[in-house]
Design an enzyme around this catalytic site. Structure first.
Site, short mmCIF file in Angstrom:
data_model
loop_
_atom_site.label_atom_id
_atom_site.label_comp_id
_atom_site.label_asym_id
_atom_site.label_seq_id
_atom_site.Cartn_x
_atom_site.Cartn_y
_atom_site.Cartn_z
N ARG A 231 47.13 -19.06 40.41
CA ARG A 231 48.50 -18.78 39.99
C ARG A 231 49.27 -18.20 41.18
O ARG A 231 48.74 -17.35 41.90
CB ARG A 231 48.55 -17.76 38.83
CG ARG A 231 48.08 -18.28 37.49
CD ARG A 231 48.98 -19.37 36.94
NE ARG A 231 48.56 -19.86 35.63
CZ ARG A 231 47.77 -20.92 35.43
NH1 ARG A 231 47.32 -21.63 36.44
NH2 ARG A 231 47.45 -21.30 34.20
N GLU A 259 57.03 -20.96 39.32
CA GLU A 259 57.16 -22.42 39.45
C GLU A 259 57.77 -23.01 38.17
O GLU A 259 57.70 -22.40 37.10
CB GLU A 259 55.79 -23.05 39.73
CG GLU A 259 54.81 -22.87 38.60
CD GLU A 259 53.39 -23.33 38.93
OE1 GLU A 259 52.96 -23.19 40.08
OE2 GLU A 259 52.74 -23.82 38.02
N HIS A 281 51.21 -27.99 41.31
CA HIS A 281 50.31 -27.51 40.24
C HIS A 281 49.64 -28.68 39.49
O HIS A 281 49.82 -28.83 38.29
CB HIS A 281 51.06 -26.60 39.25
CG HIS A 281 50.12 -25.74 38.44
ND1 HIS A 281 50.48 -24.55 37.88
CD2 HIS A 281 48.80 -25.91 38.10
CE1 HIS A 281 49.45 -24.02 37.23
NE2 HIS A 281 48.42 -24.84 37.35
#
Ligand code: 3PG
Length: 394
Positions: A231, A259, A281
């Protein structure tokens, strides 16, 4: 029971969930702000990236279960869910290999400059001298921050590359590290100092938020590699940029601070992206992982519908200790448990867990209760004197 799906999932998963409940509503358009209005009387909420804020949980009239189609639950307000008695379940370990594969991909990609070299070639530049500067990984030390399932999956892959693996996590001990065939770092700074590359595999929570900042990056070797597929919020982005500029830290990122939640969105952090090798991601986004997550989501919801107990609940308190467990064997008759509970209530004892099992032939049963404090001898005596109680054991 209505299932609300507030993210994009496969048609196959929708079809399987529809077999459990005729009322499956798919709203991939929903986001954190529109979810409170849409939640209504849904009993089960299924999300992948969509944030579930306290206002959604408060607006829900029948919500019992929130399923996160992934491992991390930082996008769900766990405190609000726990306060409202709503189960939150995740899919642990299901996308482990996919994330581990990307971490290794970024490690190699950063060392060899694969993304920048691709970009140079695409713009018509053959720059063998510029890109022929990888340090090589064999025999180097990889520091793994977080020795959970993903960290260990990365360790196994790094060992196959003949790297020396060193690990740190809050709960890892030297003995456990030895059992796992890993080197042990007693502190984060020691891991940073000893590693040629570091990869992060922690869940985001209050303890890990901004865990890696100036002290950590200051301790890393010049030109070392730093990879984060966990993360973005675990890292202090300003400290990371400083370390890139000051000591030539080479960085691969799959995750960013704040994000975007959805699949398509503008990306504002282009300055940072210009300094690192990066992906949006996608650690858990392989066909294999997506299929495995869909199967796990189905198992969680199916278990909840069949037994009332979902799998992989993350917001239950740890079970109470054995000292406060009361076991009552009793005849299987109406009212006996009500009398037991009344006697406990009269002594202001709270029941924290309770399970009643019926023996074959339906004549007798056994009830086990976890209490917040032990009953007095007088209450135990009163329970024993009930005509339908066979035996009472603390
Ligand atoms: C996870 O928490 O499972 C991974 O980080 C993947 O997250 P995503 O489902 O938002 O891609």
């Amino acid at each position: 029971m209505r299932i609300l799906i507030a993210d994009k999932v496969s048609d196959e998963l929708i079809a399987r969930l529809t077999q459990l409940s005729a009322q499956v509503v798919c709203r991939p358009d929903l986001d954190a702000d529109s979810l409170p209005e849409a939640i209504g009387d849904a009993s089960v909420l299924l999300v992948r990236s969509t944030k579930v804020l306290a206002k959604t949980i408060e607006a829900a009239t029948h919500l019992s279960l929130i399923v996160r189609a992934g491992a991390g639950v930082n996008t769900i307000d766990l405190e609000a869910a726990s306060n409202a008695g709503v189960y939150v379940a995740n899919c642990p370990g299901v996308n482990t290999d996919a994330v581990a594969e990307l971490a290794i991909g970024l490690l190699i990609g950063v060392d060899r400059g694969i993304a920048d070299a691709t970009q140079a070639l695409r713009s018509g530049k053959w720059q063998k001298k510029r890109f022929g500067k990888g340090q090589g990984l064999k025999g180097r030390t990889l520091g793994i921050v977080g020795a959970g399932q993903i960290g260990l999956a990365v360790a196994r892959r790094a060992q196959a590359l003949e790297m020396r693996v060193l690990a740190w996590s809050r709960s890892l001990t030297r003995e456990r590290a030895e059992q796992l065939d890993l080197g042990y770092a007693p502190a984060l700074t020691e891991l940073a100092q000893a590693s040629d590359a570091v990869t992060v595999h922690l869940a985001l929570n209050k303890e890990t938020n901004r865990l890696l900042g100036r002290e950590f990056f200051g301790a890393m070797k010049a030109r070392a590699i730093f990879v984060n597929t966990s993360r973005g919020e675990i890292v202090d982005p300003a400290a990371l940029v400083e370390a890139i500029n000051a000591k030539g830290l080479r960085v691969g990122l799959d995750v960013f601070d704040n994000e975007p939640a959805g699949g398509e969105a503008p990306f504002a952090q282009t300055a940072l992206a210009g300094l690192v090798t990066c992906t949006p991601h996608i650690g858990a986004s392989t066909d294999q992982a997506t299929e495995a997550i869909a199967n796990e989501v189905y198992r969680i919801v199916e278990s909840f519908f069949r037994t009332g107990q979902p799998l992989h609940v993350v917001n239950l308190r740890n079970p109470v200790t054995d000292e406060t467990k009361l076991v009552i064997r009793h005849f299987n008759r109406v009212g006996v448990l009500a009398r037991v509970l009344t006697k406990l209530r009269d002594e202001d004892i709270n029941i924290e867990e309770m399970q009643n099992s019926i023996f074959k032939n339906d004549k007798a049963a056994c009830c086990s209760l976890s209490l917040d404090k032990p009953p007095s001898d007088a209450t135990l005596q009163a329970l024993r004197s009930d005509q339908d109680v066979i035996e009472v054991t603390m």
